[in-house]
Design a protein around this motif. Structure first.
Motif, short mmCIF file in Angstrom:
data_model
loop_
_atom_site.label_atom_id
_atom_site.label_comp_id
_atom_site.label_asym_id
_atom_site.label_seq_id
_atom_site.Cartn_x
_atom_site.Cartn_y
_atom_site.Cartn_z
N SER A 23 9.21 48.78 -0.34
CA SER A 23 8.35 50.06 -0.18
C SER A 23 9.10 50.23 1.36
O SER A 23 9.45 49.48 1.89
CB SER A 23 6.75 49.86 -0.10
OG SER A 23 6.66 48.92 0.97
N THR B 262 10.10 56.17 13.98
CA THR B 262 10.31 56.02 12.39
C THR B 262 11.57 56.79 11.89
O THR B 262 12.00 56.46 10.87
CB THR B 262 8.94 57.09 11.92
OG1 THR B 262 8.86 58.30 12.24
CG2 THR B 262 7.62 56.33 12.22
N CYS C 224 10.27 62.02 -1.79
CA CYS C 224 9.63 62.41 -0.63
C CYS C 224 10.27 63.27 0.24
O CYS C 224 11.42 62.96 0.68
CB CYS C 224 9.07 61.21 0.08
SG CYS C 224 8.08 61.48 1.45
N THR D 91 9.23 64.01 3.45
CA THR D 91 9.31 63.90 4.84
C THR D 91 8.78 62.34 5.14
O THR D 91 7.67 61.78 5.32
CB THR D 91 8.29 64.56 5.36
OG1 THR D 91 6.90 64.49 4.67
CG2 THR D 91 8.45 66.25 5.77
N PRO D 92 9.86 61.49 4.59
CA PRO D 92 9.59 59.97 4.81
C PRO D 92 9.12 59.61 6.19
O PRO D 92 8.33 58.69 6.31
CB PRO D 92 10.80 59.34 4.20
CG PRO D 92 11.97 60.28 4.22
CD PRO D 92 11.08 61.76 4.22
N GLN E 167 7.43 61.21 8.40
CA GLN E 167 6.12 61.41 8.59
C GLN E 167 5.10 60.42 7.86
O GLN E 167 4.20 60.16 8.46
CB GLN E 167 5.70 62.81 8.49
CG GLN E 167 6.46 63.69 9.41
CD GLN E 167 6.34 65.30 9.05
OE1 GLN E 167 5.81 65.57 8.06
NE2 GLN E 167 6.80 66.04 10.06
N THR E 168 5.55 60.17 6.76
CA THR E 168 4.67 59.42 5.71
C THR E 168 4.66 57.91 6.34
O THR E 168 3.49 57.45 6.39
CB THR E 168 5.37 59.32 4.50
OG1 THR E 168 5.64 60.61 3.83
CG2 THR E 168 4.45 58.43 3.52
N LEU E 169 5.86 57.42 6.83
CA LEU E 169 5.89 56.13 7.62
C LEU E 169 5.09 56.09 8.84
O LEU E 169 4.45 55.19 8.90
CB LEU E 169 7.38 55.81 7.76
CG LEU E 169 7.60 54.42 8.30
CD1 LEU E 169 7.16 53.27 7.53
CD2 LEU E 169 9.06 54.24 8.89
N GLY F 223 2.62 57.84 9.71
CA GLY F 223 0.86 57.94 9.19
C GLY F 223 0.58 56.65 8.65
O GLY F 223 -0.42 56.10 8.89
N SER F 224 1.40 55.89 7.70
CA SER F 224 1.13 54.61 7.31
C SER F 224 1.04 53.44 8.27
O SER F 224 0.27 52.46 8.26
CB SER F 224 2.40 54.23 6.20
OG SER F 224 2.05 55.21 5.22
#
Length: 160
Positions: free
Chosen positions: A88, A106, A124, A126-127, A129-131, A133-134
C-alpha cells in the motif's frame, strides 16, 4: 432455416436455447412444419421448439461406448510460487523512509515509492494528500505509529 428438412421424428439434435446448447429428441413435427415437439435428453422435459430457433445444425448423436474409469492418481503436491503482494502507499512510504534515513515530505515519499517500484500509482488524483492524512491518522490512533513529525516543517521521519 438450418437444415430443417433433415430433421426427422426420433432423431436427436442439438438446439440453441438461450446461451446453452441442449440435446433433444424430436418427438413430432407440428402440422405447419414451423415447429417441433421435443424432449430434452438431460432433463426429460418436453416442449415445443420453433424451427427458427434451431441454431446448431442437426447432428446425429450415437451412444458412446463406456470405458472403465481408471482411478485418478493423487495429484502431486506442488506449491505455486506466490505472487509478490504489492505494498500500500503507507507501507511503501515506511519502506522509503527506512531506506533513506532522512526526513521526507509526502510528495518526496510518493515519488521515491513509485521510482523504486514499491508502489504503483492508482487512479487517485492526490496521493500526496491521501498519504498526508493517513500519516496523521496513524499518529493519532495507533499506540506506536510508524511515523513521527520531523523538526523540519512538513516532513516526517521513520519512528523505528
Amino acid at each position: 432455416m438450418n437444415g430443417t428438412s433433415e430433421i426427422k421424428v426420433g432423431s436427436k439434435v442439438i438446439l440453441k436455447v438461450g446461451r446453452n446448447a441442449v440435446e433433444v429428441e424430436i418427438l413430432k413435427a407440428m402440422a405447419d412444419g414451423d415447429a417441433y415437439w421435443v424432449k430434452s435428453i438431460a432433463s426429460g422435459k418436453e416442449f415445443m421448439m420453433p424451427s427458427a430457433r434451431i441454431k446448431v445444425p442437426t447432428v446425429s448423436i450415437e451412444p458412446v461406448e463406456e470405458q472403465e474409469e481408471a482411478p485418478n492418481p493423487a495429484p502431486e503436491c506442488t506449491t505455486a510460487p506466490k505472487k509478490e503482494k504489492k505494498l500500500s502507499l503507507m507501507d511503501a512510504a515506511v519502506e522509503v523512509l527506512k531506506q533513506s534515513g532522512e526526513p521526507m515530505n509526502t510528495r518526496e515519499m510518493v515519488k521515491a515509492a513509485t521510482d523504486s517500484g514499491l508502489w504503483i500509482p492508482t487512479d487517485c488524483k492526490t496521493p500526496e494528500q491521501t498519504l498526508y492524512g493517513s500519516i496523521f491518522r496513524e499518529m493519532k490512533i495507533k499506540e506506536n505509529p510508524r511515523f513521527v513529525k520531523s523538526s523540519v516543517k512538513g516532513k516526517f521521519e521513520y519512528a523505528g
